[in-house]
Design an enzyme around this catalytic site. Structure first.
Site, PDB file in Angstrom:
ATOM      1  N   GLU A  67     -37.328  11.674  37.919  1.00 60.76           N
ATOM      2  CA  GLU A  67     -36.670  12.890  37.414  1.00 60.76           C
ATOM      3  C   GLU A  67     -37.513  14.125  37.736  1.00 60.76           C
ATOM      4  O   GLU A  67     -36.984  15.196  38.012  1.00 60.76           O
ATOM      5  CB  GLU A  67     -36.388  12.747  35.906  1.00 60.76           C
ATOM      6  CG  GLU A  67     -35.198  11.833  35.668  1.00 60.76           C
ATOM      7  CD  GLU A  67     -35.237  11.048  34.371  1.00 60.76           C
ATOM      8  OE1 GLU A  67     -35.999  11.405  33.461  1.00 60.76           O
ATOM      9  OE2 GLU A  67     -34.491  10.052  34.284  1.00 60.76           O
TER      10      GLU A  67
ATOM     11  N   ASN B  75     -40.635   5.321  27.777  1.00 59.55           N
ATOM     12  CA  ASN B  75     -40.565   6.702  28.266  1.00 59.55           C
ATOM     13  C   ASN B  75     -39.427   7.407  27.533  1.00 59.55           C
ATOM     14  O   ASN B  75     -38.264   7.176  27.828  1.00 59.55           O
ATOM     15  CB  ASN B  75     -40.310   6.684  29.784  1.00 59.55           C
ATOM     16  CG  ASN B  75     -40.051   8.065  30.338  1.00 59.55           C
ATOM     17  OD1 ASN B  75     -40.353   9.074  29.681  1.00 59.55           O
ATOM     18  ND2 ASN B  75     -39.478   8.130  31.539  1.00 59.55           N
ATOM     19  N   TRP B  76     -39.794   8.254  26.589  1.00 59.60           N
ATOM     20  CA  TRP B  76     -38.766   8.889  25.748  1.00 59.60           C
ATOM     21  C   TRP B  76     -38.058  10.037  26.450  1.00 59.60           C
ATOM     22  O   TRP B  76     -37.075  10.567  25.922  1.00 59.60           O
ATOM     23  CB  TRP B  76     -39.402   9.406  24.458  1.00 59.60           C
ATOM     24  CG  TRP B  76     -39.940   8.333  23.565  1.00 59.60           C
ATOM     25  CD1 TRP B  76     -39.883   6.970  23.764  1.00 59.60           C
ATOM     26  CD2 TRP B  76     -40.622   8.520  22.318  1.00 59.60           C
ATOM     27  NE1 TRP B  76     -40.482   6.322  22.723  1.00 59.60           N
ATOM     28  CE2 TRP B  76     -40.943   7.241  21.818  1.00 59.60           C
ATOM     29  CE3 TRP B  76     -40.983   9.649  21.586  1.00 59.60           C
ATOM     30  CZ2 TRP B  76     -41.618   7.070  20.607  1.00 59.60           C
ATOM     31  CZ3 TRP B  76     -41.652   9.475  20.384  1.00 59.60           C
ATOM     32  CH2 TRP B  76     -41.966   8.188  19.899  1.00 59.60           C
ATOM     33  N   LYS B  77     -38.579  10.487  27.594  1.00 55.06           N
ATOM     34  CA  LYS B  77     -37.967  11.631  28.284  1.00 55.06           C
ATOM     35  C   LYS B  77     -37.872  12.813  27.294  1.00 55.06           C
ATOM     36  O   LYS B  77     -38.762  12.974  26.476  1.00 55.06           O
ATOM     37  CB  LYS B  77     -36.626  11.239  28.894  1.00 55.06           C
ATOM     38  CG  LYS B  77     -36.765   9.950  29.731  1.00 55.06           C
ATOM     39  CD  LYS B  77     -35.591   9.634  30.587  1.00 55.06           C
ATOM     40  CE  LYS B  77     -35.882   8.334  31.349  1.00 55.06           C
ATOM     41  NZ  LYS B  77     -34.888   8.052  32.362  1.00 55.06           N
TER      42      LYS B  77
ATOM     43  N   GLY C 208     -31.151   4.674  34.214  1.00 56.24           N
ATOM     44  CA  GLY C 208     -30.107   5.218  33.338  1.00 56.24           C
ATOM     45  C   GLY C 208     -28.700   4.851  33.774  1.00 56.24           C
ATOM     46  O   GLY C 208     -27.724   5.426  33.287  1.00 56.24           O
TER      47      GLY C 208
ATOM     48  N   GLY D 201     -36.775   3.402  29.614  1.00 53.32           N
ATOM     49  CA  GLY D 201     -36.267   4.704  29.192  1.00 53.32           C
ATOM     50  C   GLY D 201     -35.351   4.557  27.990  1.00 53.32           C
ATOM     51  O   GLY D 201     -35.794   4.380  26.850  1.00 53.32           O
ATOM     52  N   GLY D 202     -34.054   4.596  28.239  1.00 51.76           N
ATOM     53  CA  GLY D 202     -33.044   4.610  27.177  1.00 51.76           C
ATOM     54  C   GLY D 202     -33.262   3.579  26.082  1.00 51.76           C
ATOM     55  O   GLY D 202     -33.163   3.893  24.888  1.00 51.76           O
TER      56      GLY D 202
ATOM     57  N   GLU E 199     -39.631   2.091  40.192  1.00 48.87           N
ATOM     58  CA  GLU E 199     -38.376   2.433  39.526  1.00 48.87           C
ATOM     59  C   GLU E 199     -37.352   2.839  40.576  1.00 48.87           C
ATOM     60  O   GLU E 199     -37.300   4.003  40.985  1.00 48.87           O
ATOM     61  CB  GLU E 199     -38.591   3.606  38.562  1.00 48.87           C
ATOM     62  CG  GLU E 199     -39.598   3.327  37.472  1.00 48.87           C
ATOM     63  CD  GLU E 199     -39.348   4.211  36.248  1.00 48.87           C
ATOM     64  OE1 GLU E 199     -39.079   3.661  35.189  1.00 48.87           O
ATOM     65  OE2 GLU E 199     -39.399   5.441  36.390  1.00 48.87           O
TER      66      GLU E 199
ATOM     67  N   SER F 215     -33.149   0.665  33.737  1.00 48.01           N
ATOM     68  CA  SER F 215     -32.195  -0.098  32.923  1.00 48.01           C
ATOM     69  C   SER F 215     -32.766  -1.410  32.383  1.00 48.01           C
ATOM     70  O   SER F 215     -32.054  -2.409  32.338  1.00 48.01           O
ATOM     71  CB  SER F 215     -30.902  -0.339  33.710  1.00 48.01           C
ATOM     72  OG  SER F 215     -30.272   0.900  33.997  1.00 48.01           O
TER      73      SER F 215
ATOM     74  N   HIS G 179     -42.576  10.738  37.943  1.00 50.19           N
ATOM     75  CA  HIS G 179     -41.297  10.107  37.586  1.00 50.19           C
ATOM     76  C   HIS G 179     -40.196  10.659  38.493  1.00 50.19           C
ATOM     77  O   HIS G 179     -40.231  11.829  38.882  1.00 50.19           O
ATOM     78  CB  HIS G 179     -40.972  10.391  36.112  1.00 50.19           C
ATOM     79  CG  HIS G 179     -39.796   9.600  35.637  1.00 50.19           C
ATOM     80  ND1 HIS G 179     -38.506  10.021  35.845  1.00 50.19           N
ATOM     81  CD2 HIS G 179     -39.724   8.411  35.012  1.00 50.19           C
ATOM     82  CE1 HIS G 179     -37.674   9.105  35.349  1.00 50.19           C
ATOM     83  NE2 HIS G 179     -38.395   8.126  34.836  1.00 50.19           N
TER      84      HIS G 179
HETATM   85  P1  PGA Z   1     -33.893   3.757  31.895  1.00 49.33           P
HETATM   86  O1  PGA Z   1     -35.028   4.744  32.436  1.00 49.33           O
HETATM   87  O2  PGA Z   1     -34.602   2.578  31.264  1.00 49.33           O
HETATM   88  O3  PGA Z   1     -33.107   4.566  30.904  1.00 49.33           O
HETATM   89  O4  PGA Z   1     -33.096   3.335  33.090  1.00 49.33           O
HETATM   90  C1  PGA Z   1     -36.215   4.251  32.990  1.00 49.33           C
HETATM   91  C2  PGA Z   1     -37.108   5.392  33.364  1.00 49.33           C
HETATM   92  O5  PGA Z   1     -36.608   6.440  33.804  1.00 49.33           O
HETATM   93  O6  PGA Z   1     -38.347   5.289  33.232  1.00 49.33           O
END
Ligand code: PGA
Length: 231
Positions: free
Chosen positions: A92, A6-8, A162, A213-214, A156, A192, A90
């Site tokens: 966010e 997930n590149w956001k 994050g 994500g990251g 999640e 994470s 998600h």
């Molecule tokens: P993260 O994000 O791996 O940076 O914690 C995961 C996500 O939001 O899907």
């Protein structure tokens, strides 16, 4: 086992194209792999990954086919681009953009009905977990979803996203088993995930992959996660 990056709001078309072309030539082990670029980079990613097994997912989609919905993108538009699926709900989106369970349900239903594959996200906040409400929150978020062959859930925990604070494999396994007791679909873990913890997380019985994500933004770390998950 599905590993989705997930590149956001990272990687515009130029960077996304270069990343996807490099991904084609990278050893990703034996897992299914997907990338979820921002809307602006979807077409480039689809093109760069054409003819591979790597899926391209959007990070959301609207429920209507078209209409006066400024800033939204519809399932038929994503299909036309050659996008394989969408991440929906998600945390966010829920926390920063007011996405409700009902809106998530409508988006999921519309995406599925148009033949998109869906990764629907659920998860409790730290305060909810500390108050002993984690299961009640998951029950509420899942109550609006129905099992479908093209649906997977991503568990999640918001406190792990994050933050570098990954759920232990035990905590994740317990939550995944609970999710599956309510909805019989594969469940990805997110929060994470790193090259160093992907293997032990994905070895748990009810963890069917990861939403990363990251650590998915860097080619080598994403590839390492894919390889670790395939053991
Ligand atoms: P993260 O994000 O791996 O940076 O914690 C995961 C996500 O939001 O899907």
């Amino acid at each position: 086992m599905l590993i989705a990056g997930n590149w956001k709001m990272f990687k515009g078309p130029h960077e996304a194209g270069a990343f996807c072309r490099a991904l084609r030539d990278t050893n990703l082990g034996e897992v299914e792999v997907a990338v979820c670029p921002p809307y602006a980079s979807l077409a480039t990613a689809v093109q760069a990954l054409a003819g591979t097994e790597i899926g391209v997912f959007a990070q959301n989609c609207h429920w209507a086919d078209e209409g006066a919905f400024t800033g939204e993108i519809s399932p038929p538009m994503l299909r036309e681009l050659g996008v394989y699926g969408a991440v929906i709900g998600h945390s966010e989106r829920r926390q920063l953009f007011g996405e409700t369970d009902e809106a998530v349900a409508r988006r999921v239903e519309a995406a599925l009905s148009h033949g998109l594959f869906v990764i629907a996200c659920v998860g409790e906040t730290e305060a909810e977990r500390e108050a002993g409400e984690a299961e009640a929150v998951l029950r509420r978020q899942l109550s609006v979803l129905s099992a479908d062959d093209n649906l997977v859930v991503a568990y999640e925990p918001v406190w792990a996203i994050g933050t570098g604070k990954t759920a232990t494999p035990d905590i994740a396994q317990e939550a995944h088993a609970f999710v599956k007791s309510l909805l019989d679909v594969p469940v990805l873990y997110g929060g994470s995930v790193r090259p160093g913890n992907a293997g032990e997380l994905c070895a748990e019985r009810d963890i069917d992959g990861a939403l990363v994500g990251g650590a998915s933004l860097d080619l080598e770390s994403f590839a390492e996660i894919c390889r670790a998950a395939s053991h």
